[in-house]
Design an enzyme around this catalytic site. Sequence first.
Site: not given
Ligand code: NAD
Ligand code: UGA
Length: 477
Positions: A169, A224, A280
């Site tokens: 994602e 990713k 992340c």
């Molecule tokens: P999160 O901690 O918000 O959510 C994960 C959820 O999974 C929790 O609510 C937890 O209770 C649940 N969980 C864990 N083990 C479980 C199980 N065995 N059965 C059922 N539920 C279970 O995490 P997130 O931010 O959604 O991130 C999830 C993944 O996506 C990570 O690998 C992260 O790196 C990736 N990712 C996150 C973002 C972001 O913006 N947060 C963007 C892209 C990718």
């Molecule tokens: C980031 C990536 O942008 C997503 O593509 C990815 O899916 C995600 O991580 C993930 O894998 O979790 P996110 O962490 O939600 O998304 O937010 P960003 O907009 O990337 O910002 C990350 C950090 O960098 C923030 O603290 C933001 O303030 C900072 N940032 C961003 C800067 O300081 N300068 C910039 O120009 C952009």
Amino acid sequence: MIIKNICCIGAGYVGGPTMSVLAEKCPNIIINVVDLNQERVNSWNSNDLNNLPVYEPGLAEIVKNCRNKNLFFSNLIQEKIKEADMVFISVNTPTKKKGLGAGKASDLKWVEACARQVAQYSSGHTIVVEKSTLPVRTAEVIKSILKESKKQNIGEMPLKTFDVLSNPEFLSEGSAIKDLLIPDRVLIGGENNDAINSLCEIYKNWVPEEKILTTNIWSSELAKLTSNAFLAQRISSINSISALCEATGANVKEVARAIGSDSRIGSKFLNTGPGFGGSCFKKDILNLVYLSEFFGLPEVAAFWESVVNLNNWHQNRISKLITKKLFGTLSNKKIVILGFAFKANTNDTRESAAIQICKNLLEEDAYLVIHDSKVAYKQIEVDLEKKVLNSHLTNNDDSKISKGGNWNYTQDLSGIFNDADAVVILTEWDIYKSINWEVVSKFMRSPAWIFDTRSILSPIDIKKSNLNFWQIGDGLL
Ligand code: NAD
Ligand code: UGA
């Protein structure tokens, strides 16, 4: 295979919004989002749409349209896996805290638990989709767990079969719904074309075909991690230049504009700030560092680790600079912190630069009054590892409390600046852009400072007040 029933394990920042958009765009597919965390599930089912566990512009409307029609949140993990043709694994993958690879490698215990649940409870053919961000070759681990369950296909039981796909994602928090509705690309890695096509067909309901990239499974997993590493690297690059601008009299915004106009470099992700946060960037780069070390590539590991090191240094640089400007001591000084989330438009504080900067200021004995309209004070307590002094400040009147090395919380900007020695902007929330500093300056204790780490204020506006002003990357101030 036409997918009619999806189970997503993990109702977090990714699982919740991703499945909500999928439900809206695919009304014929039943989508069950399951989670172990009952409190989270309850919040997703809450009648008060302001109370969803994730704040994202546009999310509440979609949840309202789809919930209990084709989108369901529950803790019925076994049952919903059994009903599903496709299972998304969208659970947390934080950095390991102890044991082999501690501090760098991803902790895959939640992913492994999901694979075991799918192995045990699925029925018929199931396509397992890695949505979590994972180290390269994790699909191998998932496959070997699923293979074990195939061996248990016995007697009258219907045969269990599996395909594993990687579909990372790329959404950003704060713009998750827009990113999901209009993605730059959707990436699907896999070995079996039929399984890949089943997932492609789902996305084709709203994503143009040319934006759906298919690759081998390892390229997808690595792409990713690399994508996040490249983005974070740009931020560390521009943050390093901001320090050089301050030292030389240059202006980082002007430098960013000049370099960003080169179409080979591009203008996005060149905003200097207090250091990148979010759940992340740091974890994914450290994961890349671990993998590089594991595969015997120490130079590659060192290159990527320097991106994280620069970020840590940069956050500390800001708190040191604040202390120095306030005559080297923060004892008995009130500092207003504007914003605690790691960026605007999210309630997420994971790895927020505000955490380290506030901890450093508290260490110097400052009294902090923290404002963030989306982050709850309970979360700040967890992040700062320190209890709030008083979560119910009346009219922000904090005149009668002992303060050194403590903090308070408020969601109300009025009165917050009374007797403050400094204001530090840490999150670029829109409301901070329209504060009247000329008025505010009258309530602060002179000589008072504004530290703008997000570069959102106009120096011309501040000049009208008698406030001292520091803006990140501006060498002429
Ligand atoms: P999160 O901690 O918000 O959510 C994960 C959820 O999974 C929790 O609510 C937890 O209770 C649940 N969980 C864990 N083990 C479980 C199980 N065995 N059965 C059922 N539920 C279970 O995490 P997130 O931010 O959604 O991130 C999830 C993944 O996506 C990570 O690998 C992260 O790196 C990736 N990712 C996150 C973002 C972001 O913006 N947060 C963007 C892209 C990718
Ligand atoms: C980031 C990536 O942008 C997503 O593509 C990815 O899916 C995600 O991580 C993930 O894998 O979790 P996110 O962490 O939600 O998304 O937010 P960003 O907009 O990337 O910002 C990350 C950090 O960098 C923030 O603290 C933001 O303030 C900072 N940032 C961003 C800067 O300081 N300068 C910039 O120009 C952009």
